[in-house]
Design an enzyme around this catalytic site. Structure first.
Site, PDB file in Angstrom:
ATOM      1  CD  GLU A  33      -9.930  -2.907  -0.634  1.00 17.14           C
ATOM      2  OE1 GLU A  33      -8.872  -2.845   0.235  1.00 17.14           O
ATOM      3  OE2 GLU A  33      -9.519  -2.965  -1.912  1.00 17.14           O
ATOM      4  CG  HIS A  45      -8.440  -9.805  -9.689  1.00 21.74           C
ATOM      5  ND1 HIS A  45      -7.279 -10.239  -9.116  1.00 21.74           N
ATOM      6  CD2 HIS A  45      -8.383  -8.186  -9.765  1.00 21.74           C
ATOM      7  CE1 HIS A  45      -6.736  -9.233  -8.866  1.00 21.74           C
ATOM      8  NE2 HIS A  45      -7.111  -8.051  -9.044  1.00 21.74           N
TER       9      HIS A  45
END
Lengths: 341, 362
Positions: free
Chosen positions: B75, B144
């Site tokens: 990321e 998540h």
């Protein structure tokens, strides 16, 4: 602590132009960085410069030698120890000094200070004070060049400390995977802030590790500006030829503490003195004197010119205006464009 | 900043047409890629997989691997590379799977994207668009499911968008790309399958202003993103009980549109802020504070907040539902503001709500 230098780059058979004038230019460029920073110390002591300030003294050969291999079209991404990179890139001493004085004439309008020098016109993308933080950014500049078919090089400087950061490894992987035109220049000065290389890296041969990503990687004597220039030229040529990222481990040393706040208690005075014998600036001056290319008089003229240049930078910074407080919120977002009629 | 973009898409059919939030987003991407060669999409699984949520399905075949760029699970590197590419004149759209993973790139987003323009004295605008999913409701457990858009809305230098409708999903991307500064788009995971009619005259979207999604006179339900459908359902429920609720969709979480929010409360004199973020230090807290600062004398009741319970979002369905803002909680809060605290559908609705010791009653 000393480093073994077993993997230093060998000299190429044909050397780039190293006429006497070029050698003198290298000396002048390195001396400019040295004298500029010595003046910064005075200005810091006089409280004209505040904040964190990290000096490059001892590492001048790296910035100057690498910059010789770059063109005005190439991009440079730097760290918080970037006065030398900025000066070697051609950012005027006046703009840098004014920045450190927090003046509006500074290269970042006084909003960045010592750690955040920027000059987009010279494609100098700062000035990143997060260790390793400039690496992904540099990969992106290189990616844009790749996608638009420009034969430019993006050069990213970072220190040995960045080797412990995920951002180095993520960027090395990405750049090698995508074959990006990136020149990674690790300034291994043997210390991540106050922690010696052997105490922060499991494997201290950094060029070896970078090679593990499939990049061409060399270790270079970072105290020898000729060795730096040779290696940087060859690496930049490789990058330009489309052979993907190249990695240079510049084995160097900083003579001063990590920052002005650092009392430097983590290393032996003897070690520092030992490295000072390999002073890149005086080392080059000595070689030029021995080659009869530098006389005492020429040295003195050079020193006078640099002193005048830096005097001028200090005087201009002293006299420069400060950004009005009314402008505080400027540049948080881009200026509002007038709606079309 | 003025959003001055004009629609560049081919004219849509004159009548409304059926679509989904996911398809609307894909259409927006296709339009952006088709009209500006500087635009490219980069992220994990955006190419061959078709996007983790299927948003970019088929775009690889259409635009090729240079512009629909599968990135490693890195990321920080690929978000930072997007920022660098933006500095060099590209218009990258970077997709991050969820806001939870964006924390791995937080250094790049905060210390570079949001900061470079100011730190460089105006030299380095960063025209990047970063898209990511947010929110809970799909039993994906804590890592998540969080709603951290409020954190990003804290940061000067960023524009933060939360498309909640099909029209916003379809027409927010173009003005986001036209913005010279970094824009973060938060797509609530529960919205991708939402389907409906995309109005023929939809777009362009004004990313400077909030939208009143339903007019009302008694209480303002102020919300955004995945909570909008819940607020609208609550407004229906309240209408059945004779309470007229106005629903304000923030749409842009930074900068907040004080005028639209305040204008609504000046009409209704009561406010309930619905925010899937945790109550403590939330966007809801900011809006409540602004209403108190700017509209104290307009208010006939304390501002109510309906937020997530102060707990990492659990997996178990029953617990997850209990942790999130729900319609009955919004209805109950709205009723409290009008001095009618009777639950809409029986006393056990309130009993179901666990006591939240850290944040007070939800």
């Amino acid at each position: 602590m000393s480093t073994t230098r077993t993997r230093c780059a060998s000299r190429p058979a044909t050397r780039p132009n190293r006429q006497a004038a070029h050698r003198m230019a290298l000396l002048k460029s390195m001396l400019r960085v040295r004298r500029f920073e010595e003046r910064c110390v005075e200005m810091y002591s006089a409280a004209r410069i505040r904040g964190f300030m990290h000096l490059y003294i001892g590492e001048e050969a790296v910035a100057v030698g690498v910059n010789e291999a770059l063109t005005a079209d190439d991009a440079v991404v730097s760290t918080y120890r970037e006065h030398g990179h900025a000066l070697a890139r051609g950012v005027p001493a006046e703009a840098i000094m004014a920045e450190m004085f927090g003046k509006v004439t500074g290269c970042s309008r006084g909003r960045g200070g010592s750690m955040h020098l920027f000059d987009v016109g010279r494609r100098f993308y700062g000035g990143n004070a997060i260790v390793g933080g400039g690496l992904p950014l540099a990969a992106g500049l290189a990616l844009a060049d790749r996608m638009t078919g420009q034969g430019r090089v993006t050069c990213c400087f970072f220190g040995d400390g960045a080797f412990a950061e995920g951002e180095f490894h993520e960027t090395a992987n990405l750049a090698a995977l995508w074959g990006l035109p990136l020149l990674l220049v690790c300034e291994n000065n043997l210390y991540a802030m106050g922690t010696a290389l052997a105490r922060h890296q499991a494997q201290t041969d950094l060029a070896l590790r970078a090679a593990g990503y499939g990049m061409v990687s060399w270790a270079v004597d970072g105290m020898d500006v000729f060795a730096v220039e040779d290696a940087a030229r060859r690496a930049a040529e490789g990058v330009r030829a489309g052979t993907g990222p190249h990695f240079l481990e510049m084995r160097t040393y900083r003579f001063r503490a990590h920052s002005m706040y650092d009392s430097d208690r983590y290393r032996d005075k003897a070690e520092i003195e030992q490295w000072k014998e390999r002073d890149p600036v005086e080392g080059l001056a000595r070689r030029l004197r021995e080659a009869k290319e530098l006389t005492d008089k020429a040295r003195s003229v050079l020193e006078d010119r640099l002193a005048a240049e830096i005097d001028g930078a200090v005087a201009a910074a002293e006299q420069a205006a400060e950004e009005p407080v009314e402008d505080l919120l400027k540049y948080v977002t881009s200026p509002v464009e007038a709606s079309p009629p | 900043m003025t959003a001055t973009h004009t629609r560049t898409s081919t004219p849509t059919a004159p009548s409304d047409r059926k679509t989904t939030y996911r398809e609307a987003m894909r259409e927006a991407l296709r339009e952006a890629l088709g009209t500006d060669e500087r635009v490219f999409l980069m992220g994990e699984d955006v190419g061959r997989y078709g996007g983790c949520f299927g948003v970019s399905l088929g775009l690889l075949e259409e635009f090729g691997p240079e512009r629909i760029r599968d990135a490693p699970l890195s990321e920080s590197a690929f978000v930072g590379a997007g920022i660098g590419a933006a500095l060099a004149g590209m218009r990258p759209i970077v997709e991050i799977m969820t806001v939870n993973f964006s924390l791995l790139a937080l250094d790049q987003i905060l210390n570079n994207a949001a900061t470079l323009l100011h730190m460089s004295g105006g030299q380095l605008p960063v025209p990047i668009v970063i898209r990511m999913t947010t929110g809970a409701g799909r039993q994906l457990a804590a890592q998540h499911s969080h709603s951290l858009e409020g954190w990003y809305a804290h940061i000067p230098g960023l524009r933060v968008l939360a498309p909640a409708t099909l029209t916003d999903a379809r027409y927010m991307l173009a003005p986001a790309l036209a913005d010279p500064d970094p824009v973060l788009i938060f797509e609530h995971g529960s919205l991708y399958n939402a389907s409906g009619e995309l109005p023929a005259d939809a777009g362009p979207v004004d990313i400077d202003h909030a939208a009143v999604r339903r007019a009302g006179t008694d209480v303002s339900l102020i919300t955004y993103g995945g909570s909008l459908p819940k607020a609208l359902a609550a407004a229906d429920d309240l209408a059945g009980g004779g309470i007229s609720a106005e629903v304000v969709d923030l749409r842009t979480l930074r900068p907040l549109d004080d005028a639209t929010i305040g204008g609504s409360v000046a009409r209704t004199h009561r406010a309930v802020v619905v925010d899937e973020g945790w109550r403590t230090g939330s966007l809801a807290a900011e809006i409540s504070a602004r209403l108190t600062e700017q509209h104290f004398y307009d208010l006939d009741a304390p501002v109510e907040r309906v937020c997530s319970a102060e707990v990492p979002i659990p997996y178990a369905r029953r617990l997850e539902e209990a942790a999130l803002p729900q319609v009955h909680g919004i209805v109950a809060a709205a009723r409290r503001t009008v001095g009618d605290p009777v639950p809409a559908s029986g006393a056990d609705e309130t009993k179901r709500q666990p006591v939240n010791r850290e944040g007070g009653p939800r």
